[in-house]
Motif scaffolding. Structure first.
Motif, mmCIF file in Angstrom:
data_model
loop_
_atom_site.group_PDB
_atom_site.id
_atom_site.type_symbol
_atom_site.label_atom_id
_atom_site.label_comp_id
_atom_site.label_asym_id
_atom_site.label_seq_id
_atom_site.Cartn_x
_atom_site.Cartn_y
_atom_site.Cartn_z
ATOM 1 N N UNK A 346 0.858 -1.185 0.000
ATOM 2 C CA UNK A 346 0.000 0.000 0.000
ATOM 3 C C UNK A 346 0.896 1.238 0.000
ATOM 4 N N UNK A 347 0.279 2.401 -0.129
ATOM 5 C CA UNK A 347 1.051 3.636 -0.124
ATOM 6 C C UNK A 347 1.563 3.991 1.266
ATOM 7 N N UNK A 348 2.342 5.053 1.314
ATOM 8 C CA UNK A 348 2.897 5.482 2.601
ATOM 9 C C UNK A 348 1.808 5.937 3.562
ATOM 10 N N UNK A 349 0.749 6.476 3.019
ATOM 11 C CA UNK A 349 -0.400 6.843 3.853
ATOM 12 C C UNK A 349 -1.611 6.080 3.345
ATOM 13 N N UNK A 354 -6.459 -0.454 9.134
ATOM 14 C CA UNK A 354 -6.196 -1.863 8.854
ATOM 15 C C UNK A 354 -5.732 -2.010 7.408
ATOM 16 N N UNK A 355 -4.663 -2.766 7.197
ATOM 17 C CA UNK A 355 -4.043 -2.913 5.883
ATOM 18 C C UNK A 355 -3.997 -4.395 5.529
ATOM 19 N N UNK A 356 -4.344 -4.713 4.259
ATOM 20 C CA UNK A 356 -4.348 -6.106 3.835
ATOM 21 C C UNK A 356 -3.623 -6.316 2.518
ATOM 22 N N UNK A 357 -2.970 -7.462 2.399
ATOM 23 C CA UNK A 357 -2.307 -7.841 1.148
ATOM 24 C C UNK A 357 -2.595 -9.318 0.885
ATOM 25 N N UNK A 381 7.393 -2.823 2.263
ATOM 26 C CA UNK A 381 7.631 -1.378 2.297
ATOM 27 C C UNK A 381 6.499 -0.769 3.115
ATOM 28 N N UNK A 382 6.666 -0.667 4.419
ATOM 29 C CA UNK A 382 5.532 -0.399 5.311
ATOM 30 C C UNK A 382 5.025 1.037 5.200
ATOM 31 N N UNK A 421 7.417 -9.240 7.660
ATOM 32 C CA UNK A 421 6.623 -8.030 7.865
ATOM 33 C C UNK A 421 7.413 -6.996 8.655
ATOM 34 N N UNK A 422 7.250 -5.728 8.267
ATOM 35 C CA UNK A 422 7.954 -4.628 8.914
ATOM 36 C C UNK A 422 6.965 -3.689 9.576
ATOM 37 N N UNK A 423 7.380 -3.112 10.682
ATOM 38 C CA UNK A 423 6.512 -2.199 11.412
ATOM 39 C C UNK A 423 6.338 -0.895 10.645
ATOM 40 N N UNK A 424 5.186 -0.225 10.788
ATOM 41 C CA UNK A 424 5.024 1.095 10.186
ATOM 42 C C UNK A 424 6.134 2.035 10.625
ATOM 43 N N UNK A 425 6.485 2.975 9.760
ATOM 44 C CA UNK A 425 7.642 3.835 10.023
ATOM 45 C C UNK A 425 7.306 5.066 10.849
#
Length: 587
Positions: A346-349, A354-357, A381-382, A421-425
């Motif tokens: 997903x995009x940076x914002x 909730x985000x899904x892939x 790319x969180x 998986x990476x944590x949001x920045x």
């Protein structure tokens, strides 16, 4: 079709009164609108080089229209050419038809007294389309439908560069338009001139070719790799889309023989109908998109669908908080074979917390096989916006609808993972998540076999909830097989609440009083083997599978060699055993 040399044909209009046959055609309403054409050049490609080019022979009087219909022939020792530029006289005007080159094997019943032609590449053109050197001038091309059984008179042809082209003019003989095979359309994003879909003058965009294919009720779109991405049509403000209908194929190939790799399409490929083929393509998510769930390929209401050797990837922005590689929505019959779905982000914002892939989504009323695919690298790319929950799924089957009970799905010889998986920045402190390799739901039945589930990794996250399931069966049907799979290296991060790290689990309704036996499987570096209604069948190994990523070959001495289910030879666990033994992913 060989495409080694170029032949340019020039059509010369003949003057005079229409023949009896032509008058009969006009009366039956099968004529095309007459267009004044003093001279028209037509670009075509031959299957042989100029030095080996077939020769045209002629008979009768060149340049004399005569009372009847005239036909052209191309003689060659190995092939017969079905190719004619045909026009019907009407006073001083001439209705012009251009046909794509069709080469057929020698020995077909095309004798000297008749010639059948395929309307697959038919176009109606206006004067000035090409000059004698094949350069674009003025005018435009209009697709034209021609019914089978239509007859036309044939005019004179010449080769490119002014070379003489003798003709065989057979008086009183008919040229008949037959109902032919698929239309072939050619696209080259690097073409410098606007084209008409022939190899000499290809379309510059896929959208142009699809518009013609829609009129023709199908066709094969040959897409040359380009230095630029092919953009979909803009719909709903900012969404990019390629709309595909019945009988259409999108074929990524260097038909010119000068380039390599896959052509890149950006936007959602949206398809419905029957006999659909998608091969050797790279498809990027629409960016930006205005939908909550951005998709690379969406198919619904379709049968006889094949998606083969394609790559789906990319990031989106805008409205999307969910990304999907391939979606078979409802009522689809088909196969997904040797594809790679990777690096969906997903995009940076994002507009949602909730985000899904999802790699592949198979909805309801689906009969499908997913085999020899690679699915990995989602949400690597969180986002930087606040994100409470990650939902990551390799393959999801079933929707909460009654039609899901009709699902018959085979998932075989795929590699799913790794997902690191990476944590949001941003300043997020906790992000929870679920990570599923394959989830089957709501009555779905079928087979999950010879897959590798590897590297499901939450270790970079601090969460309240973290759940990893290699295979999850939720209210699924009774006829479901799970065998010959390898589960390897699942990792949780820091978790303050609910945590699961499980190879296989099942949750059923009270009325679903059955259990599933998983057999001939290897589980290594996973905390728990089975949960819920899944129990151990025969040959469950708790040993290092000795796999070699990224190909996932089994090393010599692997416990998975020769210990697989005897129903699926060769008897190996993982992707190099069973019905579809071999490499996973696109070339």
């Amino acid at each position: 079709m060989g495409l080694e040399s170029v032949a340019l044909f020039r059509l010369k209009a003949q003057m005079g009164e229409p023949s009896k046959m032509e008058n009969d055609m006009m009366k039956t309403g099968r004529t095309l609108q007459a267009i004044a054409v003093p001279m028209l050049a037509v670009g075509l490609l031959s299957s042989v080089s100029f030095s080996q080019r077939p020769t045209l022979s002629y008979g009768g009087k060149l340049g004399v229209a005569g009372p009847g219909v005239k036909t052209t022939y191309l003689a060659h020792p190995d092939q017969s050419l079905i190719q004619v530029a045909a026009g019907m006289k009407r006073g001083k005007n001439l209705a012009v038809l251009l046909y794509s080159l069709k080469l057929l094997p020698k020995g077909l019943p095309f004798g000297p007294d008749s010639l059948d032609i395929d309307p697959g590449g038919l176009f109606l053109t206006v004067p000035g389309l090409l000059d004698s050197q094949g350069n674009w001038k003025s005018g435009f091309q209009v697709p034209s439908l021609v019914p089978g059984g239509t007859h036309f008179a044939v005019q004179a042809l010449v080769w490119a560069k002014g070379e003489a082209a003798p003709l065989r003019l057979s008086r009183g003989k008919q040229v008949r338009v037959i109902d032919g095979g698929p239309l072939d359309l050619y696209v080259d994003g690097d073409a410098t001139k606007k084209g008409n879909g022939t190899p000499l003058l290809p379309f510059q965009t896929i959208v142009e070719a699809l518009q013609v294919a829609a009129i023709k009720k199908g066709g094969r779109v040959h897409i040359e790799p380009s230095k630029n991405n092919y953009q979909g049509k803009v719909v709903n403000g900012s969404d990019l889309r390629f709309s595909i209908g019945t009988g259409t194929s999108l074929l990524g190939e260097s038909w010119s023989g000068t380039r390599s790799g896959k052509p890149t399409l950006q936007g959602t490929v949206s398809a419905t109908g029957s006999s659909l083929l998608f091969k050797n393509l790279r498809v990027l998510l629409p960016n930006p998109g205005n939908r909550a769930n951005a998709k690379c390929l969406f198919v619904s209401g379709a049968k006889n669908v094949l998606v083969e050797n394609c790559l789906f990837e990319g990031a989106t922005s805008g409205m999307a908080s969910g990304v999907r590689g391939i979606v078979f929505g409802s009522s689809v019959q088909g196969e997904i074979r040797s594809c790679t779905i990777r690096n969906l982000n997903v995009g940076k914002t994002t507009p949602s917390l909730n985000v899904g892939a999802y790699g592949i989504v198979l909805g309801r009323g689906i009969q499908a096989t997913v085999r020899n695919c690679r699915i990995y690298g989602f949400l690597n790319s969180p986002p930087s916006s606040p994100t409470n929950f990650y939902y990551v799924n390799g393959i999801s089957c079933g929707q909460n609808k009654p039609e899901s009970a009709q699902n018959q799905i085979t998932i075989a010889n795929n590699v799913i993972g790794p997902f690191h998986l990476k944590a949001p920045t941003g300043n997020q402190t906790h992000t929870s998540g679920d990570l599923f390799g394959v989830i089957m739901k709501f009555g779905t039945q079928g087979s999950i076999r010879n897959n590798v589930f590897h590297g499901f990794d939450f270790s970079a996250l601090t969460s309240q909830t973290q759940q990893i399931f290699g295979i999850s069966l939720y209210e699924t049907g009774k006829a479901l097989e799970v065998t010959n799979n390898i589960f390897w290296d699942f990792k949780l991060g820091k978790v303050t609440g609910i945590r699961w790290n499980v190879a296989m689990e099942s949750s059923l309704k009270t009325s679903q009083n059955w259990t599933y036996k998983a057999s001939h499987s290897c589980i290594w570096q996973v905390q728990k083997d089975f949960l819920g209604k899944v129990t151990a069948g025969s040959m469950i190994l708790k040993k290092d599978p000795l796999l070699l990523p990224p190909v996932y070959l089994l090393k010599p001495g692997s416990p998975c060699l020769g210990t697989g289910n005897p129903l699926y030879p060769p008897k190996n666990m993982g992707i190099f055993g069973g019905s579809f033994a071999g490499k996973a992913g696109s070339n």
